[in-house]
Design a protein around this motif. Sequence first.
Motif, mmCIF file in Angstrom:
data_model
loop_
_atom_site.group_PDB
_atom_site.id
_atom_site.type_symbol
_atom_site.label_atom_id
_atom_site.label_comp_id
_atom_site.label_asym_id
_atom_site.label_seq_id
_atom_site.Cartn_x
_atom_site.Cartn_y
_atom_site.Cartn_z
ATOM 1 N N GLU A 249 21.066 38.913 81.304
ATOM 2 C CA GLU A 249 21.252 39.306 79.901
ATOM 3 C C GLU A 249 22.320 38.481 79.191
ATOM 4 O O GLU A 249 22.468 38.547 77.962
ATOM 5 C CB GLU A 249 21.603 40.791 79.794
ATOM 6 N N PHE A 250 23.059 37.670 79.954
ATOM 7 C CA PHE A 250 24.079 36.798 79.364
ATOM 8 C C PHE A 250 23.537 35.393 79.102
ATOM 9 O O PHE A 250 24.262 34.511 78.638
ATOM 10 C CB PHE A 250 25.302 36.715 80.272
ATOM 11 N N GLY A 251 22.251 35.183 79.440
ATOM 12 C CA GLY A 251 21.646 33.871 79.267
ATOM 13 C C GLY A 251 21.944 32.914 80.391
ATOM 14 O O GLY A 251 21.665 31.710 80.286
ATOM 15 N N GLU A 252 22.514 33.421 81.493
ATOM 16 C CA GLU A 252 22.849 32.579 82.637
ATOM 17 C C GLU A 252 21.799 32.736 83.741
ATOM 18 O O GLU A 252 21.203 33.810 83.879
ATOM 19 C CB GLU A 252 24.230 32.957 83.179
ATOM 20 N N PHE A 253 21.598 31.677 84.525
ATOM 21 C CA PHE A 253 20.654 31.765 85.631
ATOM 22 C C PHE A 253 21.184 32.736 86.684
ATOM 23 O O PHE A 253 22.364 32.717 87.041
ATOM 24 C CB PHE A 253 20.445 30.387 86.263
ATOM 25 N N VAL A 254 20.300 33.587 87.170
ATOM 26 C CA VAL A 254 20.669 34.523 88.223
ATOM 27 C C VAL A 254 20.858 33.747 89.522
ATOM 28 O O VAL A 254 20.015 32.932 89.913
ATOM 29 C CB VAL A 254 19.565 35.597 88.411
ATOM 30 N N GLN A 255 21.983 33.991 90.182
ATOM 31 C CA GLN A 255 22.302 33.281 91.416
ATOM 32 C C GLN A 255 22.946 34.231 92.422
ATOM 33 O O GLN A 255 23.535 35.260 92.049
ATOM 34 C CB GLN A 255 23.274 32.129 91.146
#
Length: 257
Positions: A249-255
């Motif tokens: 939801e922050f626009g970051e790739f899930v890692q």
Amino acid sequence: MKKRYCLYIIGIILLGASCKKDQYYLFNDTARIQFGPEPGRIYTTSFNFADTVKRHTFFYDEPSVTQDTVYFDIYAIGGISGKDRTFKLQQEQLAGVDNAVAGVHYKDFNSNELLAMYTIKAGAVHARVPVIFLRAAELKNKTVELKFNVVSNENFGTGEKSLLWRKAIVTDRLSQPSSWDAWYTQYRLGKYSTVKHAFMIEKTGQKWDADFLTYLMTVFAEMGYWVNECKTALINYNNTNPGNHLKDEFGEFVQFP
């Protein structure tokens, strides 16, 4: 001179040990009260503030569940008493957040039901403090915070200033479990996001809630298995969606670490 120096050093060491052991018995002028960790951890310095903030969500509960209880630990200082002693809690309003409202999000500390529970029993110095949260409909769309302090009354003065408050963060949405702490973030699960959390639940069938994460800390082999399941599921998802890797939801790739 050497003998006197050695006695001085021994004295300092003994004083330090005594202070550590007596951190919950510093006051003897009057009966006092303060929060603390679980009884088995009160002499372990690293746990002094372990339960300062607790998170709770109704997200996993059936619709029929309308309230739930979060517990904190509290201690009487200055010895035991031959009679029951009530203590008093009071909400503190916080700036910049949605403060919980008594009667809407939690049962008022002054309600007859709770007044009877806020008691150090005769012959005891410890009690579990129940805070009863209500499943308000608006918690589906918001998160509220309840900070509260133990205050003096006819039975108790207050103890150490840093141990007079506790806070609970409550919602009815998927949210970061209390057990998803700095250790899990750094070494196993990475940064928390609701997208990641929902993905983990979908792909493993596990809730990944506070109880499950606490359980995994006792069985590292099983923890490794479930974390690897999440990593594999993410790799498969990204391979299936080469131009649209999973983002939170922050626009970051899930890692994962």
